[in-house]
Design a protein around this motif. Sequence first.
Motif, PDB file in Angstrom:
ATOM      1  N   VAL A 292     -16.653 -74.093  40.856  1.00  0.00           N
ATOM      2  CA  VAL A 292     -15.496 -74.851  40.381  1.00  0.00           C
ATOM      3  C   VAL A 292     -14.340 -73.897  40.113  1.00  0.00           C
ATOM      4  O   VAL A 292     -14.507 -72.867  39.447  1.00  0.00           O
ATOM      5  N   HIS A 293     -13.172 -74.219  40.629  1.00  0.00           N
ATOM      6  CA  HIS A 293     -11.932 -73.527  40.272  1.00  0.00           C
ATOM      7  C   HIS A 293     -11.222 -74.378  39.225  1.00  0.00           C
ATOM      8  O   HIS A 293     -10.736 -75.473  39.531  1.00  0.00           O
ATOM      9  N   ASP A 294     -11.186 -73.899  38.001  1.00  0.00           N
ATOM     10  CA  ASP A 294     -10.450 -74.627  36.970  1.00  0.00           C
ATOM     11  C   ASP A 294      -8.953 -74.497  37.213  1.00  0.00           C
ATOM     12  O   ASP A 294      -8.488 -73.604  37.921  1.00  0.00           O
ATOM     13  N   GLU A 295      -8.185 -75.390  36.615  1.00  0.00           N
ATOM     14  CA  GLU A 295      -6.736 -75.331  36.737  1.00  0.00           C
ATOM     15  C   GLU A 295      -6.242 -73.991  36.191  1.00  0.00           C
ATOM     16  O   GLU A 295      -6.663 -73.538  35.132  1.00  0.00           O
ATOM     17  N   ARG A 330      -7.450 -78.109  40.042  1.00  0.00           N
ATOM     18  CA  ARG A 330      -8.903 -77.988  39.981  1.00  0.00           C
ATOM     19  C   ARG A 330      -9.491 -78.251  41.376  1.00  0.00           C
ATOM     20  O   ARG A 330      -9.085 -79.167  42.076  1.00  0.00           O
TER      21      ARG A 330
END
Length: 351
Positions: A292-295, A330
């Motif tokens: 997951v790439h968070d904001e 995200r």
Amino acid sequence: MSRTGILLALLSAVLFGASTPLAKLLLGVVSPWMMAGLLYLSAGLGLASIQIFRAGLRIPAAEAPLRRADLPWLGLVILSGGLGGPLLLMFGLSHTGAANASLLLNLEGLATMGIAWVTFRENVDRRLLLGAFAILAGAALLSWQGRASLDVGAGLIAGACLCWGIDNNLTRKLSSADPVQIAMMKGLVAGAVNVALALGAGGHFPTAGLLAAAGLVGFLGYGVSLVLFVLALRHLGTARTGAYFSLAPFVGAAIAVVFLGEPLSARLLVSGALMGLGLWLHLAERHEHEHVHDELEHEHRHSHDEHHQHEHGANVPPGEPHSHRHRHARLVHSHAHYPDLHHRHTHRRTP
């Protein structure tokens, strides 16, 4: 995995590795303290010349500049890697051979990886750990001089490697900024301080010829090498960049044996084999999973790839790559990756 990052790290290693036996040659007529200062000062002056040339031609900067918030990290980088590391290395070189010293520099990669894994929680698996232990075994074999003592020069070089391991992990905090600016400021400040201290302790500048030789070694082996290392950090993260950088000692040892006439001992061969095994284990790594790439909002040089799909304001410079502050939405996906600027996520389990 980023081939660009791997190539940058290996080129950085070649330049730095070649500088060790060359610095050993110069130490016969230049004091260790003066040599440490000259190497970094020449790196800073050389890179400053590039910056001035670039500004004179009005070449637009595609890199993010250092900001005020970066200065404390830069100060710590200069203290550990610009002052402590080269000083300990030069004194260590004055007590040990260039080939042994070159291979002992593998400890820098080990220190870099250990700090990255323990302190900054970069991902590590059994293959990487086994490679790290192979490097450590080779360095220990190389430095052991008897039952009860270690070589003084080896101990000083190990201290230099620890300083640079700390430096490399701190530089990770700055890797999104202009690498030439980082290396230039590090070279100018650290070099000027060490030269001033050397002169204060009774040292003196070498002849013009030796000064030019030290300048060339410093510019390529410390200045250009550091720029490439910072760029590699963006793509690979600290631990992996440190692992690829472990090629440097083999370059230095080969030059010392082939060109300086140092003996090719059995201990040197076994140590080199162990360190080579450790490097291969790192080169053969593949890390892939859904993540997951968070904001995120930050600033760095980029092109509009899968991770950079965003709108531009009126003040954004045209063309790519370019640098400006931008926001990442995200994103969830899966692909092979290193802990670069966009993949510094946690792991629930070791892959």
